[in-house]
Design a protein around this motif. Sequence first.
Motif, PDB file in Angstrom:
ATOM      1  N   PHE A  38     -20.733  37.969 -58.874  1.00 45.31           N
ATOM      2  CA  PHE A  38     -20.901  39.485 -58.884  1.00 45.31           C
ATOM      3  C   PHE A  38     -19.816  40.397 -58.314  1.00 45.31           C
ATOM      4  O   PHE A  38     -19.640  40.005 -57.134  1.00 45.31           O
ATOM      5  CB  PHE A  38     -22.177  39.657 -57.854  1.00 45.31           C
ATOM      6  CG  PHE A  38     -23.481  38.926 -58.488  1.00 45.31           C
ATOM      7  CD1 PHE A  38     -24.126  39.488 -59.468  1.00 45.31           C
ATOM      8  CD2 PHE A  38     -23.855  37.608 -58.009  1.00 45.31           C
ATOM      9  CE1 PHE A  38     -25.300  38.628 -60.003  1.00 45.31           C
ATOM     10  CE2 PHE A  38     -24.915  36.976 -58.661  1.00 45.31           C
ATOM     11  CZ  PHE A  38     -25.917  37.593 -59.598  1.00 45.31           C
ATOM     12  N   ASN A  43     -17.643  38.782 -55.697  1.00 44.68           N
ATOM     13  CA  ASN A  43     -18.400  37.643 -55.057  1.00 44.68           C
ATOM     14  C   ASN A  43     -18.518  36.572 -56.144  1.00 44.68           C
ATOM     15  O   ASN A  43     -19.449  36.514 -56.642  1.00 44.68           O
ATOM     16  CB  ASN A  43     -19.642  38.281 -54.497  1.00 44.68           C
ATOM     17  CG  ASN A  43     -20.488  37.085 -53.654  1.00 44.68           C
ATOM     18  OD1 ASN A  43     -19.728  36.102 -53.222  1.00 44.68           O
ATOM     19  ND2 ASN A  43     -21.500  37.480 -53.438  1.00 44.68           N
ATOM     20  N   VAL A  68     -20.459  33.488 -57.063  1.00 44.52           N
ATOM     21  CA  VAL A  68     -21.560  32.798 -56.444  1.00 44.52           C
ATOM     22  C   VAL A  68     -21.552  31.408 -56.693  1.00 44.52           C
ATOM     23  O   VAL A  68     -22.279  30.672 -56.138  1.00 44.52           O
ATOM     24  CB  VAL A  68     -22.714  33.681 -56.540  1.00 44.52           C
ATOM     25  CG1 VAL A  68     -24.074  33.112 -56.239  1.00 44.52           C
ATOM     26  CG2 VAL A  68     -22.694  35.216 -55.807  1.00 44.52           C
ATOM     27  N   PRO A 108     -28.602  25.719 -48.354  1.00 41.93           N
ATOM     28  CA  PRO A 108     -28.993  26.996 -47.520  1.00 41.93           C
ATOM     29  C   PRO A 108     -29.092  28.293 -48.152  1.00 41.93           C
ATOM     30  O   PRO A 108     -28.691  28.172 -49.278  1.00 41.93           O
ATOM     31  CB  PRO A 108     -27.653  27.005 -46.548  1.00 41.93           C
ATOM     32  CG  PRO A 108     -26.657  26.107 -47.200  1.00 41.93           C
ATOM     33  CD  PRO A 108     -27.247  25.151 -48.109  1.00 41.93           C
ATOM     34  N   SER A 109     -29.519  28.973 -47.481  1.00 40.82           N
ATOM     35  CA  SER A 109     -29.669  30.443 -48.287  1.00 40.82           C
ATOM     36  C   SER A 109     -28.458  31.243 -48.499  1.00 40.82           C
ATOM     37  O   SER A 109     -27.374  31.013 -47.922  1.00 40.82           O
ATOM     38  CB  SER A 109     -30.480  31.335 -47.125  1.00 40.82           C
ATOM     39  OG  SER A 109     -30.562  32.805 -47.714  1.00 40.82           O
ATOM     40  N   GLY A 110     -28.175  31.721 -49.620  1.00 38.27           N
ATOM     41  CA  GLY A 110     -27.053  32.387 -50.264  1.00 38.27           C
ATOM     42  C   GLY A 110     -26.019  31.109 -50.790  1.00 38.27           C
ATOM     43  O   GLY A 110     -25.086  31.538 -51.277  1.00 38.27           O
ATOM     44  N   SER A 111     -26.714  30.031 -51.216  1.00 41.49           N
ATOM     45  CA  SER A 111     -25.718  29.010 -51.679  1.00 41.49           C
ATOM     46  C   SER A 111     -25.597  29.182 -53.219  1.00 41.49           C
ATOM     47  O   SER A 111     -24.802  28.399 -53.765  1.00 41.49           O
ATOM     48  CB  SER A 111     -26.054  27.665 -51.217  1.00 41.49           C
ATOM     49  OG  SER A 111     -27.373  27.513 -51.438  1.00 41.49           O
ATOM     50  N   GLY A 112     -26.483  29.974 -53.778  1.00 43.44           N
ATOM     51  CA  GLY A 112     -26.413  30.159 -55.268  1.00 43.44           C
ATOM     52  C   GLY A 112     -27.544  29.481 -56.031  1.00 43.44           C
ATOM     53  O   GLY A 112     -27.566  29.489 -57.181  1.00 43.44           O
ATOM     54  N   LYS A 113     -28.741  28.894 -55.346  1.00 43.74           N
ATOM     55  CA  LYS A 113     -29.685  28.222 -56.153  1.00 43.74           C
ATOM     56  C   LYS A 113     -30.460  29.303 -56.903  1.00 43.74           C
ATOM     57  O   LYS A 113     -30.753  28.632 -58.138  1.00 43.74           O
ATOM     58  CB  LYS A 113     -30.406  27.760 -54.911  1.00 43.74           C
ATOM     59  CG  LYS A 113     -29.895  26.755 -53.855  1.00 43.74           C
ATOM     60  CD  LYS A 113     -30.926  26.348 -52.993  1.00 43.74           C
ATOM     61  CE  LYS A 113     -31.687  27.326 -52.112  1.00 43.74           C
ATOM     62  NZ  LYS A 113     -30.838  28.271 -51.129  1.00 43.74           N
ATOM     63  N   SER A 114     -31.061  30.312 -56.583  1.00 41.10           N
ATOM     64  CA  SER A 114     -31.781  31.259 -57.331  1.00 41.10           C
ATOM     65  C   SER A 114     -30.974  31.822 -58.737  1.00 41.10           C
ATOM     66  O   SER A 114     -31.097  31.804 -59.880  1.00 41.10           O
ATOM     67  CB  SER A 114     -32.258  32.508 -56.826  1.00 41.10           C
ATOM     68  OG  SER A 114     -33.062  31.868 -55.794  1.00 41.10           O
ATOM     69  N   THR A 115     -29.349  32.052 -58.369  1.00 41.65           N
ATOM     70  CA  THR A 115     -28.522  32.491 -59.594  1.00 41.65           C
ATOM     71  C   THR A 115     -28.298  31.206 -60.259  1.00 41.65           C
ATOM     72  O   THR A 115     -28.371  31.770 -61.548  1.00 41.65           O
ATOM     73  CB  THR A 115     -27.207  32.700 -58.893  1.00 41.65           C
ATOM     74  OG1 THR A 115     -27.548  33.958 -57.784  1.00 41.65           O
ATOM     75  CG2 THR A 115     -26.199  33.427 -59.880  1.00 41.65           C
ATOM     76  N   GLU A 157     -29.515  36.141 -65.596  1.00 43.66           N
ATOM     77  CA  GLU A 157     -28.259  36.468 -65.317  1.00 43.66           C
ATOM     78  C   GLU A 157     -27.456  36.007 -66.491  1.00 43.66           C
ATOM     79  O   GLU A 157     -27.527  34.817 -66.817  1.00 43.66           O
ATOM     80  CB  GLU A 157     -27.919  35.933 -63.850  1.00 43.66           C
ATOM     81  CG  GLU A 157     -28.580  36.240 -62.621  1.00 43.66           C
ATOM     82  CD  GLU A 157     -28.418  37.756 -62.320  1.00 43.66           C
ATOM     83  OE1 GLU A 157     -27.558  38.681 -62.885  1.00 43.66           O
ATOM     84  OE2 GLU A 157     -28.965  38.098 -61.360  1.00 43.66           O
TER      85      GLU A 157
HETATM   86  P1  ADP Z   1     -30.022  31.168 -52.669  1.00 47.01           P
HETATM   87  O1  ADP Z   1     -31.166  31.378 -53.806  1.00 47.01           O
HETATM   88  O2  ADP Z   1     -29.293  29.783 -52.855  1.00 47.01           O
HETATM   89  O3  ADP Z   1     -30.284  31.773 -51.532  1.00 47.01           O
HETATM   90  P2  ADP Z   1     -28.706  33.563 -54.533  1.00 47.01           P
HETATM   91  O4  ADP Z   1     -28.494  32.763 -55.703  1.00 47.01           O
HETATM   92  O5  ADP Z   1     -29.936  34.294 -54.272  1.00 47.01           O
HETATM   93  O6  ADP Z   1     -28.775  32.226 -53.277  1.00 47.01           O
HETATM   94  O7  ADP Z   1     -27.485  34.288 -53.885  1.00 47.01           O
HETATM   95  C1  ADP Z   1     -26.360  33.746 -53.755  1.00 47.01           C
HETATM   96  C2  ADP Z   1     -25.191  34.977 -53.459  1.00 47.01           C
HETATM   97  O8  ADP Z   1     -25.314  35.710 -54.560  1.00 47.01           O
HETATM   98  C3  ADP Z   1     -25.822  35.861 -52.366  1.00 47.01           C
HETATM   99  O9  ADP Z   1     -24.524  36.303 -51.676  1.00 47.01           O
HETATM  100  C4  ADP Z   1     -26.326  37.066 -52.925  1.00 47.01           C
HETATM  101  O10 ADP Z   1     -25.958  38.163 -52.137  1.00 47.01           O
HETATM  102  C5  ADP Z   1     -25.539  37.180 -54.182  1.00 47.01           C
HETATM  103  N1  ADP Z   1     -26.191  37.738 -55.198  1.00 47.01           N
HETATM  104  C6  ADP Z   1     -27.465  37.380 -56.051  1.00 47.01           C
HETATM  105  N2  ADP Z   1     -27.982  38.162 -56.736  1.00 47.01           N
HETATM  106  C7  ADP Z   1     -27.133  39.216 -56.909  1.00 47.01           C
HETATM  107  C8  ADP Z   1     -26.923  40.478 -57.647  1.00 47.01           C
HETATM  108  N3  ADP Z   1     -27.901  40.665 -58.801  1.00 47.01           N
HETATM  109  N4  ADP Z   1     -26.119  41.298 -57.491  1.00 47.01           N
HETATM  110  C9  ADP Z   1     -24.964  40.885 -56.489  1.00 47.01           C
HETATM  111  N5  ADP Z   1     -25.110  39.871 -55.555  1.00 47.01           N
HETATM  112  C10 ADP Z   1     -25.944  38.935 -55.755  1.00 47.01           C
END
Ligand code: ADP
Length: 255
Positions: A22, A25, A27, A46-53, A62
Motif C-alpha cells: 500500500f 508500505n 505488507v 500479530p496484528s498488522g502482520s498481513g493476515k487479512s491482506t 485486494e
Molecule cells: P492483520 O490482519 O494481520 O492484522 P492487515 O493485513 O489487516 O494485518 O494489515 C497489515 C498492514 O497493512 C497494516 O499496517 C495495515 O495498516 C495495512 N493495510 C491494510 N489494508 C490497507 C489498505 N486498504 N490501505 C492501506 N494500508 C492497509
Amino acid sequence: MTAVKTETSGGAIEIGGLRKAFGANEVLRGIDLRVASGEVVCVIGPSGSGKSTLLRCVNLLEEPTAGTVRVGGVDVTAPDVDIDAVRRRIGMVFQSFNLFPHLTALGNVVIAQRKVLRRGRAEAERIAREQLEGVGLADKTGSYPAQLSGGQQQRVAIARALAMGPEVMLFDEPTSALDPELVGDVLGVMRGLARPGEGRGMTMLVVTHEMGFAREVADRVVFMDGGVVVEEGPPARVIDDPAHERTRTFLSRVL
Ligand code: ADP
Ligand code: MG
C-alpha cells in the motif's frame, strides 16, 4: 467416521511469491503457501502482520502487487480473469457479519443466490433452509439480524457463504467480535465443515487467535509476522514447540 483427506495434485489454493504494497508500505513480502483440497490451514500472527491482506488477495478484494494466486488450478491474478467468477468459487467470512438488517436469516442466505447465481426463488429457499439447518439455525429462518445473537448472525453468514457452493472457504477472525460464550457454537460449525461425518471436508484457510481450534482442527498452522511466513507445520509442532523466537513471543501473549 472422520473425513479422509487425500492430497490431490492440483492444490485448492496455491500462493506463490505474493507481494502486496500500500504505497510505500509493503505488507506482504513474498508469501508462498499451498492449501490442498480438503485441507484446513490456520494462519496466526500479530496484528498488522498481513493476515487479512493475504486472505483479501486470494479473493481479489485486494489486487496483489506481485506473485500468483491459483484457486482450483485457475490463476485468479491473470489479467483477463473474471473477478465475479473467481469470487463465486470462494466463500469468505469476516469478523463483522455484514448481514442485511432488513432481511430475515432466510432472506440473507437467499439474496446472493438469486442475484449472483440467478437461482429461482424455490431452489434458493430450499438451499438456504438446508444451510441454515446445517449451522443449527433451522428455527431462526424468520428472524432478523437484530433478533439474533452475534454467534447466530455469524452462523447465518457462514450459511450464506456455503449456499453459493464455494470450492474453498476463507475465514478472517470469525469469532473475534463475539462474546466468549458464543465463540464455541461458531467454532463447532467450522469444525463440522472441516471434518464432516462423511466425505471430504471443505478446504479452509482460517485466520484465528483460537489456539484450541487450531490445535484440534488445523492440518497445518502458519505463523506470519511482518508480511512473511516465519514458520509453518503441524499444529503440535508450531504451537507447542515453535522453532522461532518470534513465534514463541507471539504464542506467549495469546496462550
Ligand atoms: P492483520 O490482519 O494481520 O492484522 P492487515 O493485513 O489487516 O494485518 O494489515 C497489515 C498492514 O497493512 C497494516 O499496517 C495495515 O495498516 C495495512 N493495510 C491494510 N489494508 C490497507 C489498505 N486498504 N490501505 C492501506 N494500508 C492497509
Ligand atoms: Mg486482520
